[in-house]
Design an enzyme around this catalytic site. Sequence first.
Site, PDB file in Angstrom:
ATOM      1  N   TYR A 137       0.785  -1.234   0.000  1.00 14.65           N
ATOM      2  CA  TYR A 137       0.000   0.000   0.000  1.00 14.65           C
ATOM      3  C   TYR A 137       0.817   1.285   0.000  1.00 14.65           C
ATOM      4  CZ  TYR A 137      -3.422  -3.542   1.301  1.00 14.65           C
ATOM      5  OH  TYR A 137      -4.208  -4.665   1.314  1.00 14.65           O
ATOM      6  N   HIS A 193      -7.381  -0.064  -6.961  1.00 15.59           N
ATOM      7  CA  HIS A 193      -6.701  -0.704  -5.824  1.00 15.59           C
ATOM      8  C   HIS A 193      -5.235  -0.333  -5.869  1.00 15.59           C
ATOM      9  CE1 HIS A 193     -10.270  -2.914  -4.927  1.00 15.59           C
ATOM     10  NE2 HIS A 193     -10.375  -3.193  -6.221  1.00 15.59           N
TER      11      HIS A 193
HETATM   12  C1  DQA Z   1      -7.137  -2.693  -1.516  1.00 13.39           C
HETATM   13  C2  DQA Z   1      -7.024  -4.193  -1.724  1.00 13.39           C
HETATM   14  C3  DQA Z   1      -7.984  -4.953  -0.841  1.00 13.39           C
HETATM   15  O1  DQA Z   1      -7.865  -6.343  -1.064  1.00 13.39           O
HETATM   16  C4  DQA Z   1      -7.683  -4.662   0.612  1.00 13.39           C
HETATM   17  O2  DQA Z   1      -8.605  -5.336   1.434  1.00 13.39           O
HETATM   18  C5  DQA Z   1      -7.622  -3.217   0.908  1.00 13.39           C
HETATM   19  C6  DQA Z   1      -7.001  -2.324  -0.050  1.00 13.39           C
HETATM   20  C7  DQA Z   1      -6.059  -1.931  -2.298  1.00 13.39           C
HETATM   21  O3  DQA Z   1      -6.175  -0.719  -2.424  1.00 13.39           O
HETATM   22  O4  DQA Z   1      -5.082  -2.537  -2.761  1.00 13.39           O
HETATM   23  O5  DQA Z   1      -8.019  -2.782   1.992  1.00 13.39           O
HETATM   24  O6  DQA Z   1      -8.400  -2.259  -1.983  1.00 13.39           O
END
Ligand code: DQA
Length: 147
Positions: free
Chosen positions: A25, A102
Site C-alpha cells: 500500500y 486498488h
Molecule cells: C485494496 C485491496 C484490498 O484487497 C484490501 O482489502 C484493501 C485495499 C487496495 O487498495 O489494494 O483494503 O483495496
Amino acid sequence: MTGSRVDVLHGVNLDMLGRRDPDHYGTLTLTELEVKVKHFADDLGLDVAFFQSNHEGQFCEWLHRAAENTDGLILNPGAWTHYSWAIHDALEIAALPAVEVHLSAVDEREEWRRLSVIRELCVGSVQGKGVDGYREALEMLKERLGK
Ligand code: DQA
C-alpha cells in the site's frame, strides 16, 4: 466553466494507510494520498471530492446520494470489494460512470482478493499502481465524461 466532478470513495481500513503493509500500500497516509489525487484532478481540470468510511451502510448511503452531487466515481472499497453485494447494488442504483482502483495488485495476491463484486459495474479498473492508479482512473473518467 467548472469541470466535471468526481467523488473518490475509500472504504474500510483505507483510513489506516500509512500503518498498513508498505509493500502493498505504500507509505502515504490517506490525507497525503488525497492531496496527490487533488493535484492530479486540478491538472486534468476536474473537481474532486473525497469520502471515507469504515461503515458499509454509510458507504451505501453515500452512493445513494451520489447521482445528485457528482458526475463520476472512483471507488476503492478495500476488502468490501471482494464480498459486498450491498455495495454492488448501491453502485448499480448510483448509475454513474465508476472506476475501481486498488493500490495493490489484487489479482496477484491471495485467491480471495481476486474476486471483485463491483468490477462488472465499472467502466474501468486499475490495480497495483499505487497512487498513480488514481490519475489513470481520473483520465478514464475525463474521457468518459467528455468535458
Ligand atoms: C485494496 C485491496 C484490498 O484487497 C484490501 O482489502 C484493501 C485495499 C487496495 O487498495 O489494494 O483494503 O483495496
